[in-house]
Design an enzyme around this catalytic site. Structure first.
Site, mmCIF file in Angstrom:
data_model
loop_
_atom_site.group_PDB
_atom_site.id
_atom_site.type_symbol
_atom_site.label_atom_id
_atom_site.label_comp_id
_atom_site.label_asym_id
_atom_site.label_seq_id
_atom_site.Cartn_x
_atom_site.Cartn_y
_atom_site.Cartn_z
ATOM 1 N N SER A 130 0.837 -1.202 0.000
ATOM 2 C CA SER A 130 0.000 0.000 0.000
ATOM 3 C C SER A 130 0.873 1.255 0.000
ATOM 4 C CB SER A 130 -0.946 0.006 1.200
ATOM 5 O OG SER A 130 -0.211 0.016 2.399
ATOM 6 N N GLU A 164 11.516 6.248 -0.289
ATOM 7 C CA GLU A 164 11.262 5.222 0.733
ATOM 8 C C GLU A 164 12.530 4.998 1.591
ATOM 9 O OE1 GLU A 164 8.284 3.182 0.701
ATOM 10 O OE2 GLU A 164 8.938 1.515 1.953
ATOM 11 N N ASP A 176 8.560 -3.428 -5.312
ATOM 12 C CA ASP A 176 7.176 -2.985 -5.142
ATOM 13 C C ASP A 176 6.806 -1.832 -6.080
ATOM 14 O OD1 ASP A 176 7.156 -4.855 -3.164
ATOM 15 O OD2 ASP A 176 7.502 -3.429 -1.558
HETATM 16 C C1 GLA Z 1 9.398 -5.631 0.640
HETATM 17 C C2 GLA Z 1 10.319 -4.643 -0.067
HETATM 18 C C3 GLA Z 1 10.746 -5.152 -1.446
HETATM 19 C C4 GLA Z 1 11.270 -6.589 -1.384
HETATM 20 C C5 GLA Z 1 10.309 -7.474 -0.583
HETATM 21 C C6 GLA Z 1 10.865 -8.859 -0.378
HETATM 22 O O1 GLA Z 1 8.174 -5.722 -0.017
HETATM 23 O O2 GLA Z 1 9.671 -3.396 -0.232
HETATM 24 O O3 GLA Z 1 11.725 -4.294 -1.994
HETATM 25 O O4 GLA Z 1 12.563 -6.635 -0.867
HETATM 26 O O5 GLA Z 1 10.008 -6.912 0.694
HETATM 27 O O6 GLA Z 1 10.945 -9.537 -1.569
#
Ligand code: GLA
Length: 386
Positions: A130, A164, A176
């Site tokens: 999210s 982030e 993500d």
């Molecule tokens: C979170 C992070 C991603 C990735 C996943 C694990 O979602 O934001 O960058 O490292 O964990 O795959």
């Protein structure tokens, strides 16, 4: 009401005028390829139908005014801040995400103010991304307001990552935001994070009588509290001991030799990353060959590796995975960073009710909060809605 319509309605109420535009971005699940992104490896996410929308207009006083509106129409407004004054640490809570994006884009010359009203239906704290849906929608909105092109998606993904990492303080990788920006309806995105080479691989589970069931365990998680960063640092240390730029560079055929050269505490981390990259490649081969029903063992292998070697699972995730499989899922695994959040299960459609029933019963029997379940269909990536 869709998030975009909710955002427009609230914007008009708050600012007395319609927004100049609305942009939205989806949450994601990762089919396989976990904790491989910051090791320069492979990931295989798809976008959820759940989205975060941002209704936006420019302001001429250089201030950023951000508000969110809930399902119930209740509006929460963050304290206004001048874009010129944005610095890491200056904004906390949920408002740090949009502010972080404005901070990064300021370096690209976007110094103007904006009114942003946010509405979304991506479950928060569920490991379904999210926060990245919010950041990607804000990035597109600010670029759109400034009439800047938004076609270099890898570049935008890196800006969002910087927001982030350096503003919000979560040392996450590129999975993500890239998923949210680049995924396409009816496809999974096979991404080589090192080269940013991406392939849209068709993924139609229903055609095979299957579905991807998401089980949001409601066990909350965080990537700012050290567990995630410690794993990431361990991987970087292992790569440096092995004399390679990233664990991506260790081939599975060399794994035993590599493990023998590592201190004991780093071996499980390296084993997970190297074998997980192999599982992604194997999953892509199955998908290209239309053999979706054979994905189960790869999902199971991924979960076992994340649970036993990488140690990022949680009791709720293990129970969800085990209950789903006992009820007929072909395979199941945690998805996302872990420590809580969601699991996914590959389920024959006719077993859906039984899988959900058994998962809920397993949670009820332990006195845990009832999980939320839904069938996830690969949906469109981020873009402009209005
Ligand atoms: C979170 C992070 C991603 C990735 C996943 C694990 O979602 O934001 O960058 O490292 O964990 O795959």
């Amino acid at each position: 009401m869709s998030p975009a319509r909710r955002a427009i309605a609230a914007f008009t109420r708050l600012h007395g005028d319609a927004p100049s535009g609305v942009w939205s971005a989806p949450g994601r699940v990762n089919l396989i390829g976990e904790h491989t992104d910051y090791n320069d490896g492979f990931v295989l996410p798809f976008a959820l139908p759940h989205r975060t929308a941002v209704a936006a207009s420019t302001r001429d006083d250089g201030q950023l005014h951000v508000a969110t509106v809930g399902d119930d129409g209740v509006v929460q407004q963050a304290a206004p801040v001048r874009v010129a004054d944005l610095e890491p640490g200056a904004v906390g809570g949920w408002a740090a995400y949009p502010a972080g994006v404005a901070w990064v884009l300021r370096e690209q010359g976007l110094t103007g103010g904006a009114n942003l009203v946010i509405a979304g239906d991506v479950p928060a704290g569920a490991g379904l991304s999210s926060s990245h849906a919010l950041e990607c929608a804000v990035a597109l909105a600010l670029l759109g307001l400034a009439e800047r092109p938004a076609d270099d998606l890898p570049r935008i993904a890196r800006w969002v990552q910087r927001a982030e990492n350096d503003f919000v303080g979560a040392p996450t990788g590129l999975l993500d935001q890239t998923a949210s920006l680049c995924c396409a309806e009816a496809h999974v995105l096979f991404l080589d994070v090192r080269s940013f080479k991406a392939e849209q691989v068709p993924f139609d589970a229903a055609e095979h009588g299957l579905e991807v069931l998401v089980i949001d365990t409601r066990a909350s998680h965080s990537h700012t509290d050290g567990g995630y960063g410690a794993r990431r640092a361990g991987c970087e240390k292992a790569a440096s001991i092995l004399g390679v730029p990233a664990l991506r560079d260790v081939d599975v055929s060399e794994l035993d030799d590599a493990l023998a050269r590592l201190p004991e505490e780093l071996r499980p981390l390296a084993r997970h990353v190297v074998t997980e990259n192999e599982r992604v490649l194997a999953a892509v081969e199955l998908l290209r060959a239309g053999r979706l029903a054979e994905l189960g063992p790869l999902l199971d292998g991924s979960h076992a590796s994340l649970r036993d070697d990488y140690k990022v699972s949680a009791p709720e995730l293990d129970v969800a995975v085990d209950a789903a499989k006992a009820a007929g899922a072909l395979g199941a695994r945690m998805t996302g960073g872990g420590f809580g959040g969601s699991a996914i299960a590959l389920v024959p459609v006719e077993r859906h009710d039984e899988v959900v029933r058994r998962v809920l019963a397993a949670f009820a029997g332990r006195g845990w909060t009832t999980p939320r379940t839904f069938t996830a269909v690969p949906s469109a990536g981020a873009g402009r809605d209005h």
